[in-house]
Design a protein around this motif. Structure first.
Motif, PDB file in Angstrom:
ATOM      1  N   ARG A 106      -4.964  -2.426  -8.747  1.00 31.30           N
ATOM      2  CA  ARG A 106      -6.337  -1.849  -8.297  1.00 31.30           C
ATOM      3  C   ARG A 106      -7.190  -1.635  -9.277  1.00 31.30           C
ATOM      4  O   ARG A 106      -8.444  -1.444  -8.933  1.00 31.30           O
ATOM      5  CB  ARG A 106      -5.732  -0.138  -8.013  1.00 31.30           C
ATOM      6  CG  ARG A 106      -5.057   0.079  -6.611  1.00 31.30           C
ATOM      7  CD  ARG A 106      -4.170  -0.946  -6.217  1.00 31.30           C
ATOM      8  NE  ARG A 106      -3.995  -0.839  -4.762  1.00 31.30           N
ATOM      9  CZ  ARG A 106      -3.276  -1.699  -3.992  1.00 31.30           C
ATOM     10  NH1 ARG A 106      -2.598  -2.628  -4.672  1.00 31.30           N
ATOM     11  NH2 ARG A 106      -3.300  -1.570  -2.590  1.00 31.30           N
ATOM     12  N   ARG A 143       0.820  -1.200  -0.005  1.00 32.21           N
ATOM     13  CA  ARG A 143      -0.045   0.074  -0.025  1.00 32.21           C
ATOM     14  C   ARG A 143       0.875   1.280   0.038  1.00 32.21           C
ATOM     15  O   ARG A 143       0.452   2.246  -0.720  1.00 32.21           O
ATOM     16  CB  ARG A 143      -1.005   0.058   1.053  1.00 32.21           C
ATOM     17  CG  ARG A 143      -2.004  -0.834   1.082  1.00 32.21           C
ATOM     18  CD  ARG A 143      -2.765  -0.967   2.500  1.00 32.21           C
ATOM     19  NE  ARG A 143      -3.874  -1.966   2.306  1.00 32.21           N
ATOM     20  CZ  ARG A 143      -4.774  -2.226   3.262  1.00 32.21           C
ATOM     21  NH1 ARG A 143      -4.761  -1.885   4.236  1.00 32.21           N
ATOM     22  NH2 ARG A 143      -5.765  -3.266   3.066  1.00 32.21           N
ATOM     23  N   GLN A 150      -9.323  -4.512  -8.546  1.00 30.63           N
ATOM     24  CA  GLN A 150     -10.145  -4.512  -7.360  1.00 30.63           C
ATOM     25  C   GLN A 150     -11.659  -3.679  -7.944  1.00 30.63           C
ATOM     26  O   GLN A 150     -12.486  -4.048  -7.554  1.00 30.63           O
ATOM     27  CB  GLN A 150      -9.505  -3.875  -6.231  1.00 30.63           C
ATOM     28  CG  GLN A 150      -8.784  -4.658  -5.528  1.00 30.63           C
ATOM     29  CD  GLN A 150      -7.777  -4.043  -4.598  1.00 30.63           C
ATOM     30  OE1 GLN A 150      -7.561  -2.807  -4.704  1.00 30.63           O
ATOM     31  NE2 GLN A 150      -7.191  -4.937  -3.860  1.00 30.63           N
ATOM     32  N   LEU A 152      -3.849   7.084 -10.248  1.00 35.88           N
ATOM     33  CA  LEU A 152      -4.992   6.913  -9.319  1.00 35.88           C
ATOM     34  C   LEU A 152      -6.209   7.681  -9.480  1.00 35.88           C
ATOM     35  O   LEU A 152      -7.226   7.406  -9.259  1.00 35.88           O
ATOM     36  CB  LEU A 152      -4.394   7.164  -7.967  1.00 35.88           C
ATOM     37  CG  LEU A 152      -3.229   5.999  -7.777  1.00 35.88           C
ATOM     38  CD1 LEU A 152      -2.456   6.422  -6.268  1.00 35.88           C
ATOM     39  CD2 LEU A 152      -3.589   4.633  -7.731  1.00 35.88           C
TER      40      LEU A 152
END
Length: 436
Positions: free
Chosen positions: A176, A48, A179, A60
């Protein structure tokens, strides 16, 4: 970038072979990551921190925006396409793709591929390694979405050795993205289920409104029929009187005319009386019922439908058939529905309806068989389900046979459908005989 294959198209043979090999473990890609299997540990915490340090903030931010604007209402394939397009924009020099296993009702586990390769590198989508989504690249990494519970995977490919580095920014981004895809697919399935339930509710509401209209129309018709009974009774009485006078005079022609009038009026009178009985609310307690009498009444109700179909009715009644205990109006509705359905399925002008009764042990059997176009074997188990119909739009509501089954079950009986060779359908009804 150009999409090498439409995500909604079927998977090419080489890709299907690739997915089969990946699933079976016969040949693994260079790296495979199960997203949901990453534990909350020192390694995960370090990972993380790496995301914060090693993944560009712009990436992001873009992924976050995509996660909040996924087209879940358009289905799973659209969710996958949106994520692949975002990743392709962020990683223009890499091949990115996904293999979606459609698990929604009707999907049957079908695989759908969505992938994007860099401009001018379309040839990279073809190679000698059948175990890859991108067989033309040196390195390919696979991410199992949802822990591979559904078989959906996310892929990244390149000639860059960093593809195999778990700490590389591109791989951290893909983690990510996997997910985000997982959450998007879950939401898309929930939306599809909710939309299906809402659609069923709208259909139910529509059928209830129609049922109310029919109920009101039935009450009006029953009132009209009741008013017709008095003049019909008078016609029958006067024709009887005139027939006796014509017979006394020996006038054969007048006697024949009066006989026809009397017969037609009597037939109308019987029909109107039966119709009033049929429309009247069901009795609160069951009574002794002759099934064959109920069948005859239902056939009288459906006489105009039988005439339109040009259908001939054959009665094969048992000589000694015990009575059943039930409500005549409801049982009449059972046979009206079955006869009407049979007429709609019969060949025009050449229909045949056979009604057979028999008793076995303590059960009365009624077989209603037609020579219509029949029901396919795959549809036979579903014909009694509410709203299921094989008729064209406007020809049926899909509730008739469901009502039939409910009425019979309320009488302690049952019904099932059978295919008849070469064409046609047979409905077998079972009703417990009345215990004296």
């Amino acid at each position: 970038m150009t999409r090498s294959s439409n995500p909604r198209d079927s998977i090419p043979q080489t890709t299907r072979d690739s997915q089969a090999l990946i699933s079976s473990g016969t040949q693994e890609p260079h790296d495979r990551v199960t997203v949901s299997s990453i534990p909350i540990s020192h390694e995960a915490k370090t990972l993380r921190r790496s995301v914060v340090l090693d993944v560009p903030a712009a990436w992001l931010d873009t992924l976050l925006i995509t996660s909040n604007t996924l087209p879940v209402e358009e289905g799973e394939a659209s969710v996958v396409d949106a994520i692949i397009d975002t990743l392709a924009a962020l990683l223009p020099d890499w091949g990115v793709g996904a293999c979606l296993v459609d698990t929604v009702a009707g999907g049957g586990g079908e695989q759908k591929v969505s992938k994007v390769v860099p401009p001018g590198e379309e040839h990279r989508s073809v190679g000698v390694d059948p175990a890859r989504l991108f067989p033309g690249y040196v390195h390919e990494r696979v991410y199992d979405v949802e822990g591979n519970a559904a078989g959906t995977t996310l892929h990244i490919a390149s000639d860059d050795p960093a593809t195999t580095d778990s700490r590389a920014p591109a791989n951290l981004l893909m983690l990510r993205a996997a997910q985000v895809m997982q959450r998007g697919l879950i939401q898309a399935r929930k939306y599809a289920i909710a939309e299906s339930a809402a659609s069923d509710l709208r259909k139910l509401n529509s059928h209830m409104v129609q049922a109310e209209k029919l109920a009101s129309l039935g009450q009006i018709a029953a009132g009209v029929v009741h008013e017709l009974n008095n003049p019909l009774t008078s016609i029958v009485a006067y024709t009887d009187y005139l027939s006796r006078r014509a017979q006394a005079r020996g006038d054969a022609d007048d006697l024949e005319r009066l006989r026809r009038v009397n017969e037609s009026a009597g037939r109308m009178l019987r029909f109107t009386r039966d119709l009033v009985t049929y429309a009247r609310p069901s009795s609160e307690s069951p009574v002794a019922v002759s099934v064959q009498t109920v069948v005859d009444r239902a056939l009288a109700f459906c006489e105009h439908v039988l005439d339109e179909a040009g259908a001939k009715v054959e009665r094969r009644y048992a000589a000694q058939l015990p009575e059943v205990e039930g409500m005549p109006e409801q049982l009449a509705q059972v046979f009206v529905n079955l006869v009407t359905n049979a007429c709609h399925a019969m060949p025009a002008g050449n229909g045949r309806l056979v009604v057979t009764t028999r008793v076995e042990g303590g059960t009365v059997f009624v077989l209603v068989e037609d020579n219509g176009h029949g029901i396919s074997r795959e549809n036979l188990p579903h014909v009694f389900a509410p709203f299921f119909t094989t008729k064209t739009d406007g020809k049926g509501t899909g509730l008739g046979l469901s009502i039939v089954k409910n009425i019979l079950e309320g009488h302690g009986g049952d019904i099932h459908a059978e295919a008849v060779t070469p064409t046609g359908t047979r409905f077998v009804l079972k009703i417990p005989a009345r215990v004296r």
